[in-house]
Write an enzyme that holds these catalytic residues in place. Sequence first.
Site, PDB file in Angstrom:
ATOM      1  N   ASP A  13       0.827  -1.215   0.000  1.00  0.00           N
ATOM      2  CA  ASP A  13       0.000   0.000   0.000  1.00  0.00           C
ATOM      3  C   ASP A  13       0.858   1.262   0.000  1.00  0.00           C
ATOM      4  O   ASP A  13       1.840   1.345   0.759  1.00  0.00           O
ATOM      5  CB  ASP A  13      -0.873   0.050   1.267  1.00  0.00           C
ATOM      6  CG  ASP A  13      -2.006  -0.963   1.253  1.00  0.00           C
ATOM      7  OD1 ASP A  13      -2.176  -1.666   0.237  1.00  0.00           O
ATOM      8  OD2 ASP A  13      -2.708  -1.041   2.281  1.00  0.00           O
ATOM      9  N   GLY A  39      -3.729  -5.190   1.447  1.00  0.00           N
ATOM     10  CA  GLY A  39      -4.495  -6.231   0.740  1.00  0.00           C
ATOM     11  C   GLY A  39      -5.525  -6.782   1.714  1.00  0.00           C
ATOM     12  O   GLY A  39      -5.161  -7.177   2.827  1.00  0.00           O
ATOM     13  N   ALA A  42      -4.630 -10.401   3.133  1.00  0.00           N
ATOM     14  CA  ALA A  42      -3.500 -10.441   4.074  1.00  0.00           C
ATOM     15  C   ALA A  42      -3.830  -9.645   5.336  1.00  0.00           C
ATOM     16  O   ALA A  42      -3.475 -10.059   6.453  1.00  0.00           O
ATOM     17  CB  ALA A  42      -2.239  -9.891   3.398  1.00  0.00           C
ATOM     18  N   ASN A  43      -4.525  -8.513   5.178  1.00  0.00           N
ATOM     19  CA  ASN A  43      -4.901  -7.726   6.367  1.00  0.00           C
ATOM     20  C   ASN A  43      -5.769  -8.564   7.311  1.00  0.00           C
ATOM     21  O   ASN A  43      -5.588  -8.545   8.532  1.00  0.00           O
ATOM     22  CB  ASN A  43      -5.708  -6.482   5.970  1.00  0.00           C
ATOM     23  CG  ASN A  43      -4.886  -5.458   5.202  1.00  0.00           C
ATOM     24  OD1 ASN A  43      -3.663  -5.548   5.149  1.00  0.00           O
ATOM     25  ND2 ASN A  43      -5.558  -4.486   4.606  1.00  0.00           N
ATOM     26  N   GLY A 221     -19.809   1.448  10.346  1.00  0.00           N
ATOM     27  CA  GLY A 221     -18.849   2.491  10.703  1.00  0.00           C
ATOM     28  C   GLY A 221     -19.110   3.016  12.104  1.00  0.00           C
ATOM     29  O   GLY A 221     -19.208   2.241  13.066  1.00  0.00           O
ATOM     30  N   ALA A 248      -8.529  -0.353   6.519  1.00  0.00           N
ATOM     31  CA  ALA A 248      -8.424  -1.692   7.119  1.00  0.00           C
ATOM     32  C   ALA A 248      -9.278  -1.887   8.371  1.00  0.00           C
ATOM     33  O   ALA A 248      -9.158  -2.914   9.032  1.00  0.00           O
ATOM     34  CB  ALA A 248      -6.968  -2.081   7.407  1.00  0.00           C
ATOM     35  N   ALA A 249     -10.159  -0.929   8.682  1.00  0.00           N
ATOM     36  CA  ALA A 249     -11.045  -1.137   9.843  1.00  0.00           C
ATOM     37  C   ALA A 249     -11.946  -2.353   9.599  1.00  0.00           C
ATOM     38  O   ALA A 249     -12.148  -3.178  10.495  1.00  0.00           O
ATOM     39  CB  ALA A 249     -11.894   0.107  10.093  1.00  0.00           C
ATOM     40  N   GLY A 250     -12.465  -2.469   8.362  1.00  0.00           N
ATOM     41  CA  GLY A 250     -13.298  -3.632   8.022  1.00  0.00           C
ATOM     42  C   GLY A 250     -12.486  -4.923   8.092  1.00  0.00           C
ATOM     43  O   GLY A 250     -12.994  -5.961   8.495  1.00  0.00           O
ATOM     44  N   ASP A 251     -11.223  -4.838   7.713  1.00  0.00           N
ATOM     45  CA  ASP A 251     -10.368  -6.035   7.768  1.00  0.00           C
ATOM     46  C   ASP A 251     -10.112  -6.443   9.219  1.00  0.00           C
ATOM     47  O   ASP A 251     -10.105  -7.636   9.549  1.00  0.00           O
ATOM     48  CB  ASP A 251      -9.041  -5.768   7.050  1.00  0.00           C
ATOM     49  CG  ASP A 251      -9.257  -5.422   5.585  1.00  0.00           C
ATOM     50  OD1 ASP A 251     -10.248  -5.927   5.001  1.00  0.00           O
ATOM     51  OD2 ASP A 251      -8.466  -4.645   5.035  1.00  0.00           O
TER      52      ASP A 251
HETATM   53  O1  RIB Z   1      -9.146  -2.814   3.151  1.00  0.00           O
HETATM   54  C1  RIB Z   1      -7.992  -2.056   2.979  1.00  0.00           C
HETATM   55  C2  RIB Z   1      -7.151  -2.646   1.880  1.00  0.00           C
HETATM   56  O2  RIB Z   1      -7.823  -2.517   0.643  1.00  0.00           O
HETATM   57  C3  RIB Z   1      -5.823  -1.964   1.670  1.00  0.00           C
HETATM   58  O3  RIB Z   1      -4.810  -2.516   2.460  1.00  0.00           O
HETATM   59  C4  RIB Z   1      -5.578  -2.096   0.179  1.00  0.00           C
HETATM   60  O4  RIB Z   1      -4.475  -2.877  -0.154  1.00  0.00           O
HETATM   61  C5  RIB Z   1      -6.877  -2.663  -0.393  1.00  0.00           C
HETATM   62  O5  RIB Z   1      -6.782  -4.008  -0.666  1.00  0.00           O
END
Ligand code: RIB
Length: 305
Positions: A13, A39, A42-43, A221, A248-251
């Site tokens: 990123d 990503g 991966a996140n 949110g 990446a909050a959703g991740d």
């Molecule tokens: O959800 C956030 C991610 O979306 C970021 O890290 C970016 O790489 C995209 O995949």
Amino acid sequence: MSAVVVVGSANLDFTIQVDRPPQQGETIFGRDLLVSFGGKGANQAVAARRAGANVTFIGKVGQDRHGEEIRKNLETIGIDGAGLISDATCGTGVAFILVDPSGGNQIVVVSGCNYRLTPEELESRDQLLAGRILLLQLETPHDTVRWALQRAKEKGMRTILNPAPAAPLPREHFSLVDLLTPNETEASALTGVPVKDLDGAEKMGERLLEMGCGDVIITLGARGALWVGKDGARHFPAFSVRTIDSTAAGDAFNGALAAALAEGKALEKAIPFATAAGALATTRRGAQESLPDRTAIDALLSSGQ
Ligand code: RIB
């Protein structure tokens, strides 16, 4: 055997801070470039690991410097990277992220190898697709997502699909999903129901249940999350934090949710745990560096803020 298996994307990123997004044809100045690991796949793997789960990640990177850095990073974090495929014919995925002063973001992804992950490659790593939970997103080909969902169901795994980024999906996907976790925009893209208020979110959830999902959690949110299941809807409020970057909050939410379910928590307990993880991720810049560990999640949960 890992408790949580994540199949998905891995990116590098490039994040910059802006006062406001540029308009059509306009050049603006940004600042504070941050180059970091990202990503959605991966996140979410890293979020699940930090939340305490044993995690396997399956994805694809290029045979390039970024791909090698991603592999080393996953290993350092303690994620089984045997499922990370290197392909010389494509480049590692990258994402360009603009963050505004409210912490909101705009993201452009160049998928590269992420969009070359095939069902055949997953089949050849079938032994890695074994665990309690399979967690997927939509940054890899939808046929590959469907193959993985089908295989996981045959193996008796619980499946979670975070349908991000927003995209319409063929009907067959939904009956393979035990738990669907869209945000409001994604739920609207899947159902055609416009984004409005909590009642509107409940309608989207009901529509998604009718389409065949087991349970639906719509992330809202700053308004928390809404769980819609066969016994009705339940709202979980957000935690109050100082948001600086919502990337990446959703991740964080999805990874922590998978970790909590893998250790046997019921949804009533897993959702607040995941909501706390999502809130904490907004208090730090970047994607993977913003994902909280178990101690921080438990502390926010017990503070009841
Ligand atoms: O959800 C956030 C991610 O979306 C970021 O890290 C970016 O790489 C995209 O995949």
